[in-house]
Write an enzyme that holds these catalytic residues in place. Structure first.
Site, PDB file in Angstrom:
ATOM      1  NE  ARG A   5      -5.022   6.845   3.849  1.00 47.83           N
ATOM      2  CZ  ARG A   5      -5.354   5.582   3.985  1.00 47.83           C
ATOM      3  NH1 ARG A   5      -5.575   5.086   5.177  1.00 47.83           N
ATOM      4  NH2 ARG A   5      -5.457   4.798   2.932  1.00 47.83           N
ATOM      5  CD  GLU A  22      -9.430  -1.493   7.542  1.00 50.66           C
ATOM      6  OE1 GLU A  22      -8.447  -0.851   7.121  1.00 50.66           O
ATOM      7  OE2 GLU A  22      -9.953  -2.413   6.897  1.00 50.66           O
ATOM      8  NE  ARG A  36      -6.676  -5.126   2.279  1.00 50.83           N
ATOM      9  CZ  ARG A  36      -6.063  -3.945   2.443  1.00 50.83           C
ATOM     10  NH1 ARG A  36      -5.957  -3.416   3.651  1.00 50.83           N
ATOM     11  NH2 ARG A  36      -5.528  -3.321   1.411  1.00 50.83           N
ATOM     12  CG  ASN A  63      -1.707   2.853   6.866  1.00 52.06           C
ATOM     13  OD1 ASN A  63      -0.935   2.891   7.805  1.00 52.06           O
ATOM     14  ND2 ASN A  63      -1.356   2.414   5.685  1.00 52.06           N
ATOM     15  CG  ASP A  64      -8.353   2.994   6.205  1.00 53.75           C
ATOM     16  OD1 ASP A  64      -8.178   4.139   5.767  1.00 53.75           O
ATOM     17  OD2 ASP A  64      -8.661   2.035   5.485  1.00 53.75           O
ATOM     18  NE  ARG A 124      -1.600  -2.258   1.400  1.00 53.26           N
ATOM     19  CZ  ARG A 124      -0.427  -2.065   2.019  1.00 53.26           C
ATOM     20  NH1 ARG A 124       0.674  -2.572   1.480  1.00 53.26           N
ATOM     21  NH2 ARG A 124      -0.355  -1.397   3.143  1.00 53.26           N
ATOM     22  CB  CYS A 178      -1.031  -5.181   8.301  1.00 53.44           C
ATOM     23  SG  CYS A 178      -2.784  -4.788   8.208  1.00 53.44           S
ATOM     24  CG  HIS A 237       9.667  13.885  -9.595  1.00 54.98           C
ATOM     25  ND1 HIS A 237       8.615  14.714  -9.899  1.00 54.98           N
ATOM     26  CD2 HIS A 237      10.194  14.367  -8.456  1.00 54.98           C
ATOM     27  CE1 HIS A 237       8.507  15.651  -8.984  1.00 54.98           C
ATOM     28  NE2 HIS A 237       9.458  15.464  -8.092  1.00 54.98           N
TER      29      HIS A 237
END
Length: 850
Positions: free
Chosen positions: A740, A706, A607, A729-730, A571, A777, A464
């Site tokens: 999710r 979102e 944000r 995403n949200d 972020r 985004c 990994h």
């Protein structure tokens, strides 16, 4: 016709197998070999690039079957598959059949026009005739009839058989989902691999499930005993049949084939290792030596307190891994970050925890010694397996083991490097990192601008850590001799990640050859990025702004390298992670200012703190919630905690003069929330005015869209702000009412679904009516297949992962505005995400690609 590739350490053996198979089918089947290495003194070995070129030589739409002998042949084959495009990966399969008999059987099946599944089945069954002739019993040792039986207590055991279909089989992420799903039910669930004739193991143990070594095409028997057996089996069957929700993911940059590159001069003094990540690196050595944690065993009387100590350490470890997972999703992608999903499940493994519990309570052994003893026993078991994939999972187990031990022992300075900070793996100046080994957690934290290359004495190309290094674009060699650990920090090292060779204080001719090769690689790479620094403009002149999502200063450098025109999403929650207290106002101001200065006059959208949900931070006292995605998160948390929120607002404002900064609030669901956030911002602005501290008086304020309620009242919210940024995403999980992170419903969280697309359309229309701009985004922007949708729906701006920017810009350049609008209009009329994807592939002629 299906093509066949034969991979062996011995070139003579591979040529003989190919000759035998070719004679059986009169040369009708495309056969290629990848065998041996170009070293007269030690010709035995395998090379991933040879395998890649062999695949390319026999590739067709019918697919390719790869047969290989043991050890590095399998590793090289797996690495070669990673270099293929997304579409090619779906048609290339590694087959565990015997090399000689399997190649002959596969060739005969391919010559008859059989499908790739039939060819693989024939190869796998190729020993049957020999076994029968020798009188060997070939029936499975695990025999079961699909259906149900009743045990002595009267409980019914029900059983199903399922076939693994996803390309990499039951690897880390699918195994994690399988175990998570099984653990949700009360029934006792056992699973066995019928294909490999394994014994049944507990389905809720990540370590036991891993021992099944379930590959593509293998059949599992899943048996459940208990009151909810039917529900459990149904859920697991659905999970397997949905391919564990897996979609093909972008691969690491494709190395330039050896035939196109000059071969560096290789004097006798080079050191040979195993190539793990392609590329050339030349820099000063940065030696990293890990000191083992000294665990003392002693008797404890208060076993309950000792058990609680361990539980606390495990809980903190989970929070640390969750933070790492969130950050890794941004930096290396969801698929690679899923490695850490398995780390989380390891800490919840009931078989493991029961064993530690017994040591503490029955033997009165302290927590550290109990934990270490159980893990070491597990590690030793893994090392007995012949399967190289399972052997490589040892590194993940040790990674988690050490994390918990550090917490239990209070061990801090566990790393000694040439850097002044003992725990810092990233050197102060660019260098080549040399270590015995690196854990996945350590590799994920590396800064590619500081760590130019990696050399380790342990590890493998399929670990990994190697996967993460490739994703980060850091050249790497593993399996080097121990002598490299005695190099001085002022030595110069050069490494070739393609050949696995390392030079110490290389001579000028070696440096020149490596420089030529590196320049050639970079030229090939830059050729594909020729237009990356140009605006994203369609063929008929329509332009869309392309920004980057970042988590800090390092990401900003990468974003600019890949052609970002600004930052559409900073972020900031990552500034709060991996700490014991929030960053100070001054610290935040410095970071925001540093990013803004790197961007020059480009926009920077910051944000505000977005925590909760899948981003827990222990010291912020977030609530333990049944469904944290619907709980106290985002702007809700910030409005209730002004002591956290206002310092961040002040830091942003103080850094704003002479920069294009904008502020954005997350997860706004009501008009009252944005009004409250703006009121708190106004309070901070007033305080700065009174203190005579300058800030950008005209700073734009926006919100993340979102939450479905924000879409439905977008016209009202638009009157309060200067811009919208849609977080798909949200938004996707809230629109589809699907968590999710839940393995059984995560496949519903699909931004291509028409329901989500209509939400985007409605938001854009509200923004246009109000005269404000709107961006997006979410991860949807990182898929080139979605490009016509984003342009056609009328977005002004997109913000995406930096490495996805070149592909997006190239896709925009192939479109016209009218074409995109027509495709988007048709997509809105579909009734499923699958039909939207099919429409895009048909109308635009592309699929998901790099």
């Amino acid at each position: 016709m299906v093509g066949i590739v034969i991979v062996s350490h011995s070139k003579q053996l591979a040529e003989g197998v190919r000759e035998l198979a070719a004679q059986m089918v009169q040369g009708k089947v495309p056969l290629a070999i990848a065998a041996g290495i170009d070293d007269p003194e030690n010709p035995l070995g395998t090379d991933a690039m040879q395998v890649y070129e062999a695949i390319a030589s026999v590739y067709s739409d019918e697919g390719v079957v790869i047969l290989m002998d043991l050890g590095s042949a399998l590793m090289s084959a797996e690495m070669a598959v990673e270099f293929l495009t997304m579409e090619q990966k779906q048609k290339v399969h590694l087959c565990e059949a015997p090399l000689v008999e399997g190649a002959v059987a596969a060739a005969v099946a391919a010559a008859s026009g059989s499908s790739i599944q039939q060819v693989m089945a024939e190869a796998r069954g190729s020993l049957t005739a020999k076994a029968i002739q020798l009188g060997v019993n070939t029936s499975p040792s695990f025999v079961s009839s699909q259906g149900q039986t009743t045990n002595d207590t009267g409980q019914t055991t029900k059983e199903i058989h399922v076939t693994i279909r996803n390309r990499l089989g039951l690897h880390a992420r699918p195994a994690s989902k399988f175990v998570s799903t099984a653990a949700r039910f009360q029934s006792q669930i056992l699973v066995s691999n019928l294909t490999r004739r394994t014994e049944a193991v507990r389905a809720d143990s990540i370590n036991q499930v891993a021992t099944l070594v379930a590959r593509q095409g293998h059949q599992l028997a899943i048996a459940a005993t208990g009151t909810d057996a039917d529900e459990a089996l149904s859920a697991l069957q659905e999970l397997v049949e949905s391919n564990f929700g897996e979609q093909e993911t972008p691969h690491s940059p494709l190395p330039t084939p050896h035939s196109l590159l000059p071969t560096p001069y290789s004097p006798p003094h080079f050191i040979q290792g195993i190539p793990a990540s392609s590329g050339i690196a030349i820099a000063q050595v940065f030696l990293h030596t890990a000191n083992p944690i000294d665990v003392q065993q002693y008797h404890v009387d208060d076993v309950e307190t000792e058990w609680q100590r361990l539980r606390v350490a495990i809980q903190i470890s989970k929070e640390e891994i969750q933070s790492l997972l969130s950050q890794a999703c941004t930096q290396i992608g969801d698929a690679e970050a899923a490695i850490f999903d398995a780390h989380l499940l390891f800490l919840e493994d009931p078989v493991l925890l029961e064993a530690v519990h017994q040591r503490i309570f029955r033997q009165h052994q302290n927590a550290e010694a109990s934990w270490q003893a159980v893990i070491e026993e597990l590690v030793n078991n893994y090392r007995t397996f012949e399967d190289p994939y399972l052997q490589e999972r040892v590194a993940d187990i040790v990674d988690v083991e050490q994390r918990v031990l550090r917490l239990l022992t209070g061990f801090q300075s566990h790393i000694r490097t040439s850097d002044s900070s003992p725990d810092n793996l990233n050197p102060s100046e660019p260098a080549i990192l040399i270590a015995a080994d690196l854990s996945p957690s350590e590799t994920a934290r590396l800064d590619p601008t500081k760590v130019l290359g990696i050399c380790t004495t342990n590890g493998s190309a399929i670990s990994h850590s190697a996967i993460i290094a490739r994703r980060l674009g850091i050249p790497a060699i593993v399996g080097l001799p121990e002598e490299v650990m005695h190099l001085s920090n002022d030595a110069i090292a050069a490494l070739d990640g393609d050949s696995g060779r390392m030079w110490v204080n290389p001579e000028s001719d070696v440096l020149n050859a490596l420089e030529v090769k590196r320049n050639t690689q970079q030229a090939v790479h830059h050729e594909g990025l020729a237009t990356v620094f140009s605006p994203a403009v369609t063929r008929d002149g329509r332009q869309i702004d392309v920004f980057a999502n970042i988590t800090g200063i390092t990401d900003t450098e990468e974003a600019l390298r890949f052609g970002a025109e600004g930052v559409g999403l900073f972020r900031t929650e990552f500034l709060y992670m991996e700490r014991i207290a929030p960053p100070s106002e001054e610290e935040q101001e410095l970071i925001y200012l540093s990013v803004a200065q790197q961007l020059g006059n480009r926009p920077l959208i910051i944000r505000t703190l977005d925590v909760g949900g899948d981003k827990p931070i222990s010291y912020l006292n977030l609530l333990s919630e049944n469904n944290s995605f619907l709980g106290w998160r985002g702007i809700r948390y910030c409005l209730d905690n002004p002591e956290i929120f206002k310092p961040q607002l002040r830091a942003i404002l103080k850094a704003s003069p002479e920069h294009q900064m904008k502020i954005m609030f997350p997860m706004v669901a009501t008009v009252e929330e944005i009004q409250a956030a703006k009121a708190m911002l106004a309070e901070v602005q007033s305080e700065l005015h009174q203190a005579g501290i300058p800030f950008d008086e005209k700073m734009e304020v926006g919100i993340m869209v979102e939450v479905p309620s924000a879409v439905m009242i977008a016209d009202k919210l638009a009157a309060e702000v200067d811009f919208f940024s849609i977080g798909t995403n949200d938004l996707s999980q809230y629109v589809m009412a699907a968590d999710r992170t839940h393995p059984l419903v995560a496949n519903l969280v699909d931004a291509f679904h028409p329901a989500v697309l209509r939400m985007i359309q409605q938001t854009v229309q509200a923004a246009r009516t109000a005269g404000i701009w709107v961006g997006l985004c979410g991860e949807l922007a990182s898929d080139p297949l979605a490009t016509p949708l984003l342009l056609g729906l009328g977005l002004n701006e997109v913000s995406l992962n930096p490495r996805s920017i070149p592909a997006f810009k190239q896709a925009i350049a192939q479109l016209t505005g009218d074409q995109a609008e027509a495709i988007a209009a048709s997509a809105l009329q579909q009734d499923s995400a699958e039909k939207v994807r099919a429409l895009l592939s048909r109308e635009w002629g592309v699929g998901s690609r790099e």
